[in-house]
Design a protein around this motif. Structure first.
Motif, PDB file in Angstrom:
ATOM      1  N   TYR A  74       0.851  -1.191   0.000  1.00 16.67           N
ATOM      2  CA  TYR A  74       0.000   0.000   0.000  1.00 16.67           C
ATOM      3  C   TYR A  74       0.883   1.235   0.000  1.00 16.67           C
ATOM      4  N   VAL A 105      -4.161  -2.668  -5.583  1.00 20.53           N
ATOM      5  CA  VAL A 105      -4.995  -2.586  -4.387  1.00 20.53           C
ATOM      6  C   VAL A 105      -6.267  -3.423  -4.591  1.00 20.53           C
ATOM      7  N   HIS A 131      -6.741   3.838   0.894  1.00 22.11           N
ATOM      8  CA  HIS A 131      -6.520   3.314  -0.458  1.00 22.11           C
ATOM      9  C   HIS A 131      -7.822   2.889  -1.141  1.00 22.11           C
TER      10      HIS A 131
END
Length: 187
Positions: A74, A105, A131
């Motif tokens: 991330y 992601v 995210h």
């Protein structure tokens, strides 16, 4: 005394493949060995998700890529998590995520609480929100409860809970009824 140096994604990537470790906010956090109940739940849930792990269409509709124990990086801050199960919508990700440390992601993450609950319930949750991971499932084996969180601008919203004995659909896998007695270990 100087400030503690944060570890980086490069530090995490340089670890040997057999080291079960996450990088959480610049610190290595070693994963505990999962219990039998943890592994059983993870395997059974993965089996239930099989009908969705195909191209779109069908009954229930597919359209996902799934992986268990996959390491995901991330971005901007140093975070790398090993998710119990993660899923990517094929309509958004036409190519299956690749590699030992995935940079794509996911759209859905499931964490089964074990030794380091605070990271799953607080730190990871906010990193996933940052995210824009659309769905975050948290499984508490001790309480035999699944909580389903959906991304919203100011933070995740709890959109559903299920307990052992329930049989129902949960977002984002609508159209399939999960049997939670089975998932929590009943034959």
């Amino acid at each position: 005394m100087g400030a503690k140096k944060l570890l980086t994604i490069d530090d995490w990537l340089s670890l040997p493949d057999d080291v079960r470790c996450e990088l959480i906010e610049g610190d290595f956090v070693y994963k505990v060995l999962p219990s039998f109940a943890h592994g059983e739940f993870q395997r059974r849930l993965g089996g239930d998700l099989n009908p969705f792990d195909k191209k779109s269409g069908g009954d229930p509709p597919g359209g996902w890529w799934f992986a268990s124990e996959v390491a995901v990086i991330y971005g901007n801050r140093p975070n790398g998590f090993i998710h119990d199960i993660a899923g990517w919508r094929r309509e958004k990700h036409t190519q299956k995520p690749q590699g030992k440390k995935v940079t794509t992601v996911p759209d859905w993450v499931c964490e089964i609480l074990s030794g380091n609950k605070t990271n799953d319930l607080v730190t990871k949750k906010w990193v996933l929100h940052e995210h824009k991971v659309e769905y975050y499932w948290v499984v508490d084996l001790d309480s035999e409860i699944i909580s389903v969180f959906k991304w919203a601008e100011k933070g995740y919203i709890n959109v559903a809970d299920a307990k052992k004995g329930d049989t129902k659909s949960l977002e984002p896998f609508l159209g399939f009824e999960f049997n939670f007695a089975f998932l929590f270990g009943e034959d």
